[in-house]
Structures are given as C-alpha cells and as structure tokens.
Write an enzyme that holds these catalytic residues in place. Structure first.
Site, PDB file in Angstrom:
ATOM      1  N   MET A  16       1.036  -1.306  -0.074  1.00  0.00           N
ATOM      2  CA  MET A  16       0.095   0.002   0.037  1.00  0.00           C
ATOM      3  C   MET A  16       0.886   1.303  -0.156  1.00  0.00           C
ATOM      4  O   MET A  16       1.574   1.457   0.831  1.00  0.00           O
ATOM      5  CB  MET A  16      -0.766   0.044   1.304  1.00  0.00           C
ATOM      6  CG  MET A  16      -2.150  -0.980   0.929  1.00  0.00           C
ATOM      7  SD  MET A  16      -3.348  -0.877   2.463  1.00  0.00           S
ATOM      8  CE  MET A  16      -2.358  -1.691   3.580  1.00  0.00           C
ATOM      9  N   CYS A 100      -2.827  -1.274 -10.370  1.00  0.00           N
ATOM     10  CA  CYS A 100      -2.926   0.119  -9.959  1.00  0.00           C
ATOM     11  C   CYS A 100      -3.857   0.607 -10.822  1.00  0.00           C
ATOM     12  O   CYS A 100      -3.806   0.882 -11.912  1.00  0.00           O
ATOM     13  CB  CYS A 100      -1.381   0.876  -9.922  1.00  0.00           C
ATOM     14  SG  CYS A 100      -1.813   2.676  -9.291  1.00  0.00           S
ATOM     15  N   LYS A 140       0.695  -9.077  -9.463  1.00  0.00           N
ATOM     16  CA  LYS A 140      -0.434  -8.762  -8.671  1.00  0.00           C
ATOM     17  C   LYS A 140      -1.480  -8.076  -9.605  1.00  0.00           C
ATOM     18  O   LYS A 140      -0.994  -7.074 -10.426  1.00  0.00           O
ATOM     19  CB  LYS A 140      -0.255  -7.828  -7.464  1.00  0.00           C
ATOM     20  CG  LYS A 140      -1.373  -7.350  -6.674  1.00  0.00           C
ATOM     21  CD  LYS A 140      -1.134  -6.774  -5.435  1.00  0.00           C
ATOM     22  CE  LYS A 140      -2.402  -6.363  -4.581  1.00  0.00           C
ATOM     23  NZ  LYS A 140      -2.683  -4.965  -4.700  1.00  0.00           N
ATOM     24  N   GLY A 225      -4.994  -5.979   3.067  1.00  0.00           N
ATOM     25  CA  GLY A 225      -4.477  -4.416   2.862  1.00  0.00           C
ATOM     26  C   GLY A 225      -5.169  -3.561   4.199  1.00  0.00           C
ATOM     27  O   GLY A 225      -4.722  -3.488   5.244  1.00  0.00           O
ATOM     28  N   ARG A 226      -6.096  -2.931   3.605  1.00  0.00           N
ATOM     29  CA  ARG A 226      -6.840  -1.892   4.697  1.00  0.00           C
ATOM     30  C   ARG A 226      -7.192  -2.304   6.184  1.00  0.00           C
ATOM     31  O   ARG A 226      -6.976  -1.638   7.063  1.00  0.00           O
ATOM     32  CB  ARG A 226      -8.022  -1.131   4.010  1.00  0.00           C
ATOM     33  CG  ARG A 226      -7.724  -0.271   2.783  1.00  0.00           C
ATOM     34  CD  ARG A 226      -8.776  -0.010   2.197  1.00  0.00           C
ATOM     35  NE  ARG A 226      -9.377  -1.289   1.343  1.00  0.00           N
ATOM     36  CZ  ARG A 226     -10.312  -1.390   0.718  1.00  0.00           C
ATOM     37  NH1 ARG A 226     -11.191  -0.231   0.423  1.00  0.00           N
ATOM     38  NH2 ARG A 226     -10.862  -2.620   0.099  1.00  0.00           N
TER      39      ARG A 226
HETATM   40  C1  LIG Z   1      -3.594   3.458   0.390  1.00  0.00           C
HETATM   41  C2  LIG Z   1      -3.486   2.314  -0.594  1.00  0.00           C
HETATM   42  C3  LIG Z   1      -2.370   2.051  -1.395  1.00  0.00           C
HETATM   43  C4  LIG Z   1      -2.185   0.984  -2.065  1.00  0.00           C
HETATM   44  N1  LIG Z   1      -1.034   0.810  -2.636  1.00  0.00           N
HETATM   45  C5  LIG Z   1      -0.685  -0.237  -3.763  1.00  0.00           C
HETATM   46  C6  LIG Z   1       0.553  -0.466  -4.377  1.00  0.00           C
HETATM   47  O1  LIG Z   1       1.454   0.106  -4.022  1.00  0.00           O
HETATM   48  N2  LIG Z   1       0.421  -1.911  -4.935  1.00  0.00           N
HETATM   49  C7  LIG Z   1      -0.507  -2.419  -5.029  1.00  0.00           C
HETATM   50  O2  LIG Z   1      -0.439  -3.585  -5.788  1.00  0.00           O
HETATM   51  N3  LIG Z   1      -1.638  -2.321  -4.564  1.00  0.00           N
HETATM   52  C8  LIG Z   1      -1.890  -0.944  -3.749  1.00  0.00           C
HETATM   53  N4  LIG Z   1      -3.024  -1.118  -3.040  1.00  0.00           N
HETATM   54  C9  LIG Z   1      -3.959  -2.132  -3.228  1.00  0.00           C
HETATM   55  C10 LIG Z   1      -3.778  -3.003  -2.093  1.00  0.00           C
HETATM   56  O3  LIG Z   1      -2.716  -3.881  -2.032  1.00  0.00           O
HETATM   57  C11 LIG Z   1      -5.081  -4.336  -2.041  1.00  0.00           C
HETATM   58  O4  LIG Z   1      -5.121  -4.608  -3.064  1.00  0.00           O
HETATM   59  C12 LIG Z   1      -6.569  -3.503  -1.817  1.00  0.00           C
HETATM   60  O5  LIG Z   1      -6.515  -2.341  -0.863  1.00  0.00           O
HETATM   61  C13 LIG Z   1      -7.480  -4.485  -1.489  1.00  0.00           C
HETATM   62  O6  LIG Z   1      -7.168  -5.109  -0.527  1.00  0.00           O
HETATM   63  P1  LIG Z   1      -8.124  -4.687   1.129  1.00  0.00           P
HETATM   64  O7  LIG Z   1      -9.509  -4.744   0.906  1.00  0.00           O
HETATM   65  O8  LIG Z   1      -7.463  -5.933   2.130  1.00  0.00           O
HETATM   66  O9  LIG Z   1      -7.747  -3.373   1.374  1.00  0.00           O
HETATM   67  C14 LIG Z   1      -3.191  -0.021  -2.247  1.00  0.00           C
HETATM   68  C15 LIG Z   1      -4.456   0.289  -1.642  1.00  0.00           C
HETATM   69  C16 LIG Z   1      -4.561   1.442  -0.847  1.00  0.00           C
HETATM   70  C17 LIG Z   1      -5.607   1.258   0.200  1.00  0.00           C
END
Ligand SMILES: Cc1cc2nc3c(=O)[nH]c(=O)nc-3n(C[C@H](O)[C@H](O)[C@H](O)COP(=O)(O)O)c2cc1C
Length: 352
Positions: A16, A100, A140, A225-226
C-alpha cells in the site's frame, strides 16, 4: 514452489503506497504477517536511483521474505529495473503491479492499464522473468478493467506461461477502484484454473472471513490490506487460530494505544524529520482509532498531531476519560459524552 508456500498458506501484507513502509511492515511481521511487499516503485525511479526510491526500497533482514513491487509498461526498462533491484537490495522476489487504478500510472499504460493490453502485459512479464531468471517474479492483478471486460483467468494463465511464480488477485476491477465488494467467486475461478499459487485479496477484515476464503476456495494464501491499517493483530489472530484453534481476543484500548505510540516512536526514530514523520502518522493514527470508544473526537485530535508527546497526552486523556466517564457493565461500555478533549478549565462546564 516458493518456499513460503511449503506446507503453509501464507498471510501476505498487501502493498500500500504511503502505508507499507519498513516500520509498518515490521510491525505487521511481528503480528504474524508471513510475506511483505514494498510500496510500488516505478521502473524509471529505480533506473534514476532517486532518494525517494532508495527509501522505498530499503528493508531490514527481519522483514524477509520481502518482495519489491515494480510498475511500468516498457518491457526493457522493467527488465533493467528488476536487474538493478536485485543488485541493489537483494529482495526475496520481484512483484509486478498490474492492478494500480491511479490515473497517473494508467495514463502511461502502467498498472491496471495492462489488463486491457494482454500482449503488452505478456511482454513486460516475460522480459522481467527472463532478465532475472531463476530469481522469482510474482504479479498482482485485478479482475479486469471493467465489469464488462473481466479477464482475470486469462491474464493469470498468460502470466503463468511467462514463468510468473505466484499471482495475487484483488477481487475488483480497475473501474471499481476501491468501491463495491470484492468478488471472491472470480478469485476462486482463477485459483482453480492455474497451477501456480493464487493469493486472494479484497475485503478480508476478520478471522472468520479469512478462514472462509481459505476453506472455500483453492487460494494458496491471502493478502490483507486496509484491515491491517486498523487491526494489524488480525495476522496474529488468524495464525493462532490456524495453528491451535485458539481465538485471540482483540487488544484492549490500552494495548492499542501502546501499539500506536510504538509505531509513532519508530517512525520518528527512523526519519530525518520528526515533523514529517508525525504528519505522515496522522492518517495512520486515524485508521488505528477506528472502532475505539469516543472515536469521532479522537480522530479530530489525531488529525492535528505533530509530535509523539501530543499523541501521548491524547492517549492519557482518552484512557483517563474511559476510566472515569464510562460506566462499565460487564463487557458493555455505556458512554456518556466525549468530553475528554475539553481542557481542565472547561471541564466543570462540560460536566453540567
Ligand atoms: C492506500 C492504498 C495504497 C495502495 N497501494 C498499492 C500499491 O502500491 N501496490 C498494489 O499492488 N496495490 C496497492 N493497493 C491495493 C492493495 O494492495 C489491495 O489490493 C487493496 O487495498 C484491496 O485489499 P483490502 O480490501 O484488503 O484493502 C493500495 C491500496 C490502498 C488502500
């Protein structure tokens, strides 16, 4: 097979940007996360070796296994960047970002834009795999660009054929961004369709949800993630349940504060500027405070902190308020108002 899939289904901390820096990754590792990934870094940033990229690539030995996530759409530059990363920081794997949704990345054909251009996605993956062979490369992805063009199984199959060793699937489309609900049926279909490990990702917020996904699909691991921003102890709770069947309760408010303060102290200690570190911590503290009693007032306060001392003072006032202003009936808190923020001069007025 990547060693961290041997006899276990690893818990990944999702990459993230702006969140999963080395300090946070280590805190999650302590809590039980098995595999960590850096925030995404552009191939161009690597090739220019700028200061920001150097910071994003740095990790400590205790973070291993750790992957560096790259994004970009030029096969040759991605391959060069991957080779440079190996020489530079020697991670355990390279991860390619094909998910992304941010315009700045997509408009240069990077991230999820490659889900619309499978021939280019294939060339990027192949170029990186060949450049660093036999070093492991993972990817990913999202489900696809839009609801009408979901192609995760096809994308995953192409990636498997290029030599990619594991694929994390976020169960949303690019167009969804972070809204709507992650589609675990499609994640399950991808996991069924390919032979390399699939790591399921999207909306995993509790031990129950994680167990359900691990038991009802063929994913070989899950990525959080979150939820890790609010409850990093989720990793520990899942792990303990998987290992012993024991249910670990959520930490107390005191324990949460002690974790939050430790995060602040580590962030400040490892930054050149305590002020910048604390400004970056504001969002992190707000996430941690979700679900805490008096959360609304708390978030108003945490939004403005600029030193660890301020966070300490807020935590002391908050805990004192909880002890004095809350009537505790068994497990159930009965809140009065949220006057803990009010200074002592105003306190008597607030109590009337
Ligand atoms: C603030 C933020 C930054 C993120 N940055 C990236 C990143 O740099 N690379 C990536 O593959 N996914 C990124 N994501 C996506 C997360 O890796 C993840 O796929 C997404 O939040 C869904 O998972 P969750 O429901 O558990 O949060 C980001 C998500 C958030 C909320």
């Amino acid at each position: 097979m990547l060693p961290w899939f041997n006899n276990t289904r690893p818990l990944y901390l999702a990459p993230m940007a702006g969140v999963t820096d080395s300090v946070f990754r280590r805190l999650c590792k302590e809590q039980g996360a098995d595999v960590l990934v850096t925030e995404f870094v552009s191939a161009d940033g690597i090739l220019h070796r700028n200061q920001h990229t150097t910071e994003m690539l740095s990790f400590r030995a205790e973070e291993r296994p750790v992957g560096v996530q790259l994004f970009g759409a030029d096969p040759q530059r991605m391959a060069d960047a991957a080779k440079a990363v190996l020489d530079w920081v020697e991670p355990d794997f390279i991860d390619l970002n094909f998910g992304c949704p941010v315009n700045k990345v997509v408009c240069k054909h990077g991230g999820s834009a490659l889900l619309k251009d499978c021939p280019l996605l294939e060339r990027v993956a192949l170029a990186v795999v060949k450049a660093v062979e036999p070093f492991p490369v993972t990817a990913k992805i999202r489900l696809g660009w839009s609801q009408e063009t979901i192609n995760a199984t096809m994308t995953a199959t192409i990636l498997e054929q290029t030599g990619i060793r594991a694929i994390a699937v976020h169960g949303r489309t690019k167009e969804q961004g972070y809204s709507g609900v992650a589609d675990w049926q499609t994640i399950a279909r991808v996991a069924q369709a390919i032979s390399i490990p699939v790591i399921g990702n999207g909306d995993l917020r509790s031990v129950e949800e994680i167990l359900l996904r691990l038991r009802s699909t063929k994913v070989r691991g899950v990525m959080v993630g979150r939820a890790a921003m609010t409850s990093p102890w989720l990793f520990r709770q899942v792990k303990r349940f998987l290992e012993t069947g024991e249910i670990v309760p959520d930490p107390s408010v005191e324990e949460r504060w002690s974790h939050m303060l430790r995060h602040c102290r580590m962030a400040v200690a490892e930054s050149d500027s305590g002020k910048h570190a604390m400004a970056a911590m504001r969002g992190r503290l707000m996430a941690y405070s979700k679900g805490m009693p008096g959360g609304r007032t708390l978030r108003g306060e945490l939004q403005q902190v600029s030193s660890v001392a301020q966070v300490e003072a807020i935590s002391e006032r908050h805990l004192a308020w909880m002890n004095s202003e809350y009537a505790i009936t068994g497990m159930c808190f009965v809140p009065s108002e949220e006057p803990w923020r009010i200074s002592s001069r105003d306190e008597s007025a607030a109590r009337i």
